[in-house]
Design an enzyme around this catalytic site. Structure first.
Site, short mmCIF file in Angstrom:
data_model
loop_
_atom_site.label_atom_id
_atom_site.label_comp_id
_atom_site.label_asym_id
_atom_site.label_seq_id
_atom_site.Cartn_x
_atom_site.Cartn_y
_atom_site.Cartn_z
CG ASN A 1 38.32 30.86 45.31
OD1 ASN A 1 39.45 30.55 44.87
ND2 ASN A 1 37.20 30.53 44.68
CE LYS A 57 36.50 33.25 42.37
NZ LYS A 57 35.29 33.76 41.75
CG HIS A 73 34.16 28.07 42.83
ND1 HIS A 73 33.85 28.73 41.66
CD2 HIS A 73 34.21 29.02 43.80
CE1 HIS A 73 33.73 30.02 41.92
NE2 HIS A 73 33.93 30.23 43.21
CD GLU A 96 35.03 31.17 39.22
OE1 GLU A 96 36.14 30.84 39.65
OE2 GLU A 96 34.45 32.23 39.54
CD GLU A 102 31.23 31.04 46.22
OE1 GLU A 102 31.91 31.86 46.86
OE2 GLU A 102 31.65 30.46 45.20
N GLY A 120 31.65 37.73 41.07
CA GLY A 120 32.48 38.57 40.22
C GLY A 120 31.69 39.61 39.43
CB SER A 123 29.71 40.75 44.65
OG SER A 123 29.94 40.40 43.30
P1 13P Z 1 33.76 37.35 44.12
O1 13P Z 1 33.91 37.70 45.58
O2 13P Z 1 34.87 37.90 43.26
O3 13P Z 1 32.39 37.65 43.61
O4 13P Z 1 33.92 35.75 44.03
C1 13P Z 1 33.19 34.95 44.86
C2 13P Z 1 33.66 33.55 44.74
O5 13P Z 1 33.49 32.91 43.72
C3 13P Z 1 34.39 32.97 45.87
O6 13P Z 1 34.58 31.60 45.71
#
Ligand code: 13P
Length: 249
Positions: free
Chosen positions: A9, A11, A95, A97, A167, A173, A212
């Site tokens: 992803n 982003k 997601h 976010e 997640e 992150g 992560s």
């Molecule tokens: P990270 O791997 O940067 O923690 O992000 C995970 C994520 O949100 C994947 O959709």
């Protein structure tokens, strides 16, 4: 036996030049052989570039989001049909976010899941709890609520054609990964919840872990019984680290 799937992803990251380098690297690495199914989800505006570069390779691509609407006066939105027009196979739905920053509700996410499937896309449904929710002992209740919103709308049979990504928001992150056992416990809970409706579907559905995931922790996460791969953020932006995770599958 469920195949391991590793999805990147991206982003809101990338540029034509950076993507070219990244996709070239991923293609070359995957051509050398990885057992996992590999998927990239670039920002929508770069999907045509990914489609051009990945057509004919074993790497698939998908969107990060979609509209629940079919077409019409929805400025700035992207429909499921537009994603399939660009030969996307997958789309991330719900997601954290999108939930936290753009106000997406469980009900809206269920509509998006349904719209994705109606167009022939494989929705990658994200669920996961906030740190406060984990600390309050509410992880299972939160994940169950998020899952049930979709289950109630589309039914268990439709879930068989979807993918779930657990997640935990506190692990995204932050460099703070869930331990393999913490992740496994929630994955097993999700599978058992699906099994209450249909044991066959529960056994078949791929459940990915995200938060992560890095080259040095991927193998132990993917070795857990109910973890069928990963949804990777930061570490999917560099070919070497993404490939190392794909090889861990
Ligand atoms: P990270 O791997 O940067 O923690 O992000 C995970 C994520 O949100 C994947 O959709």
């Amino acid at each position: 036996m469920r195949q391991t799937l590793v999805a990147g992803n991206w982003k809101m990251n990338g540029s034509l030049d950076a993507n070219r380098q990244l996709l070239d690297g991923i293609k070359a690495g995957v051509a050398e052989g990885v057992s996992a199914k590999v998927v990239v989800c670039p920002p929508a505006i770069y999907i045509p570039q990914a489609a051009d570069m990945l057509t004919g390779s074993p790497v698939s691509w998908g969107g990060q989001n979609l509209s629940q609407e079919k077409a019409g006066a929805f400025t700035g939105e992207i429909s499921a049909d537009m994603l399939t027009d660009l030969k996307c196979e997958y789309v991330i739905v719900g997601h954290s976010e999108r939930r936290a920053l753009y106000g997406e509700t469980d009900a809206l996410i269920a509509e998006k899941f349904q719209a994705a499937q109606a167009a022939g896309l494989i929705p990658l449904l994200c669920v996961g709890e906030l740190l406060e929710e984990r600390e309050a002992g509410d992880t299972e209740a939160v994940v169950a609520r998020q899952l049930d919103a979709v289950l109630d709308k589309v039914g268990i049979a439709a879930m068989a054609a979807g993918i779930i990504a657990y997640e935990p928001v506190w692990a995204i992150g932050t460099g703070k990964t869930a331990t393999p056992q913490q992740a496994q416990d929630v994955h097993a809970f999700i599978r058992q919840r699906l099994a209450q409706s249909d044991a066959g579907v529960a056994e078949k559905v791929q459940i990915l872990y995200g938060g992560s995931v890095k080259p040095d922790n991927a193998a132990e996460l993917f070795a857990m019984a109910d973890i069928d791969g990963g949804l990777i953020g930061g570490a999917s932006l560099e070919a070497e680290s993404f490939l190392a995770i794909c090889r861990a599958g």
